[in-house]
Scaffold this motif. Sequence first.
Motif, PDB file in Angstrom:
ATOM      1  N   UNK A 170      12.448  10.692   1.544  1.00 16.36           N
ATOM      2  CA  UNK A 170      12.722   9.497   2.541  1.00 16.36           C
ATOM      3  C   UNK A 170      11.432   8.537   2.466  1.00 16.36           C
ATOM      4  N   UNK A 171      11.676   7.497   2.388  1.00 18.38           N
ATOM      5  CA  UNK A 171      10.247   6.466   2.522  1.00 18.38           C
ATOM      6  C   UNK A 171       9.772   6.366   3.791  1.00 18.38           C
ATOM      7  N   UNK A 172       8.547   6.336   3.742  1.00 15.61           N
ATOM      8  CA  UNK A 172       7.793   6.256   5.205  1.00 15.61           C
ATOM      9  C   UNK A 172       7.761   4.605   5.312  1.00 15.61           C
ATOM     10  N   UNK A 173       7.533   4.461   6.758  1.00 16.37           N
ATOM     11  CA  UNK A 173       7.410   3.031   7.051  1.00 16.37           C
ATOM     12  C   UNK A 173       6.388   2.144   6.244  1.00 16.37           C
ATOM     13  N   UNK A 174       5.348   2.560   5.928  1.00 18.18           N
ATOM     14  CA  UNK A 174       4.190   2.044   5.107  1.00 18.18           C
ATOM     15  C   UNK A 174       4.647   1.779   3.730  1.00 18.18           C
ATOM     16  N   UNK A 175       5.548   2.528   3.173  1.00 12.67           N
ATOM     17  CA  UNK A 175       6.028   2.651   1.828  1.00 12.67           C
ATOM     18  C   UNK A 175       6.967   1.395   1.719  1.00 12.67           C
ATOM     19  N   UNK A 176       7.947   1.302   2.838  1.00 13.60           N
ATOM     20  CA  UNK A 176       8.869   0.294   2.957  1.00 13.60           C
ATOM     21  C   UNK A 176       8.110  -0.982   3.222  1.00 13.60           C
ATOM     22  N   UNK A 177       7.119  -1.266   3.759  1.00 16.24           N
ATOM     23  CA  UNK A 177       6.554  -2.466   4.026  1.00 16.24           C
ATOM     24  C   UNK A 177       5.879  -2.973   2.839  1.00 16.24           C
ATOM     25  N   UNK A 178       5.388  -1.893   1.936  1.00 16.07           N
ATOM     26  CA  UNK A 178       4.597  -2.123   0.827  1.00 16.07           C
ATOM     27  C   UNK A 178       5.585  -2.566  -0.390  1.00 16.07           C
ATOM     28  N   UNK A 179       6.802  -1.915  -0.425  1.00 18.20           N
ATOM     29  CA  UNK A 179       8.001  -2.413  -1.542  1.00 18.20           C
ATOM     30  C   UNK A 179       8.372  -3.603  -1.022  1.00 18.20           C
ATOM     31  N   UNK A 180       8.496  -4.043   0.233  1.00 17.47           N
ATOM     32  CA  UNK A 180       8.959  -5.317   0.538  1.00 17.47           C
ATOM     33  C   UNK A 180       7.840  -6.582   0.194  1.00 17.47           C
TER      34      UNK A 180
ATOM     35  N   UNK B  62      -2.810 -11.256 -13.572  1.00 16.25           N
ATOM     36  CA  UNK B  62      -3.681 -10.295 -13.278  1.00 16.25           C
ATOM     37  C   UNK B  62      -4.288 -10.690 -11.842  1.00 16.25           C
ATOM     38  N   UNK B  63      -4.569 -11.884 -11.424  1.00 14.65           N
ATOM     39  CA  UNK B  63      -4.975 -12.048 -10.181  1.00 14.65           C
ATOM     40  C   UNK B  63      -4.006 -12.076  -9.080  1.00 14.65           C
ATOM     41  N   UNK B  64      -2.960 -12.378  -9.467  1.00 19.31           N
ATOM     42  CA  UNK B  64      -1.478 -11.968  -8.646  1.00 19.31           C
ATOM     43  C   UNK B  64      -1.574 -10.333  -8.161  1.00 19.31           C
ATOM     44  N   UNK B  65      -1.530  -9.729  -9.246  1.00 22.63           N
ATOM     45  CA  UNK B  65      -1.382  -8.305  -9.123  1.00 22.63           C
ATOM     46  C   UNK B  65      -2.376  -7.957  -8.213  1.00 22.63           C
ATOM     47  N   UNK B  66      -3.729  -8.383  -8.428  1.00 27.20           N
ATOM     48  CA  UNK B  66      -4.951  -7.981  -7.600  1.00 27.20           C
ATOM     49  C   UNK B  66      -4.597  -8.101  -6.005  1.00 27.20           C
ATOM     50  N   UNK B  67      -4.216  -9.424  -6.113  1.00 27.78           N
ATOM     51  CA  UNK B  67      -3.801  -9.802  -4.581  1.00 27.78           C
ATOM     52  C   UNK B  67      -2.826  -8.847  -3.875  1.00 27.78           C
ATOM     53  N   UNK B  68      -1.988  -8.541  -4.607  1.00 25.06           N
ATOM     54  CA  UNK B  68      -0.945  -7.926  -3.950  1.00 25.06           C
ATOM     55  C   UNK B  68      -1.405  -6.399  -3.825  1.00 25.06           C
ATOM     56  N   UNK B  69      -2.097  -5.790  -4.888  1.00 21.95           N
ATOM     57  CA  UNK B  69      -2.601  -4.432  -4.547  1.00 21.95           C
ATOM     58  C   UNK B  69      -3.592  -4.427  -3.194  1.00 21.95           C
ATOM     59  N   UNK B  70      -4.269  -5.718  -2.909  1.00 26.57           N
ATOM     60  CA  UNK B  70      -5.246  -5.582  -1.844  1.00 26.57           C
ATOM     61  C   UNK B  70      -4.262  -5.840  -0.597  1.00 26.57           C
ATOM     62  N   UNK B  71      -3.366  -6.596  -0.586  1.00 26.51           N
ATOM     63  CA  UNK B  71      -2.294  -6.695   0.577  1.00 26.51           C
ATOM     64  C   UNK B  71      -1.565  -5.275   0.982  1.00 26.51           C
ATOM     65  N   UNK B  72      -1.141  -4.555  -0.051  1.00 28.19           N
ATOM     66  CA  UNK B  72      -0.415  -3.516   0.266  1.00 28.19           C
ATOM     67  C   UNK B  72      -1.100  -1.979   0.670  1.00 28.19           C
TER      68      UNK B  72
END
Length: 158
Positions: free
Chosen positions: A3-13, A23-33
């Motif tokens: 079962x996915x946790x609440x934080x995992x569901x927010x990250x997948x969204x 690469x710049x967008x991927x780095x921004x997404x990693x920092x956000x999640x």
Amino acid sequence: MAKLTKNQKLALAKYDKDATYTLADAARIVKDITTSKFDASVDIDVRLGVDPRKANQMVRGIVTLPHGTGKTVSVLVLCTPEKEEEAKAAGADYVGLDEYIQKIKEGWTDVDVIITMPSIMPKVGSWPHTWSTRTYAKPQDRYRYNGCRQSCAGSESR
């Protein structure tokens, strides 16, 4: 499937799994999640289109980060008085000879790297016993100071 946790569901969204990101967008997404309270590492997988089973297509290497690892390294240079100005110009934090040898024999270990001259090596022959009290992540880190690996290798079994 677990079962996915609440934080995992927010990250997948926050990102599209099928999209291709720069690469710049991927780095921004990693920092956000990220939810960790420390600076986590990121692994990057790259498809190179090579067959690793073939010897002529093996890919090995290392990457030097453009801004380093973030750790400041203190350098001690043990040299004769004639070479002290040259060592200071090269960026050494500590430069000297007899006073630093005495400090190290008394237990001073506030330096990360020691660089010395071959003519100084007889004076530092007893150092593995002094430096063995310091805690190391790996056994080979005990011999990080430049040049002492050859003269000290026989004093302790590896």
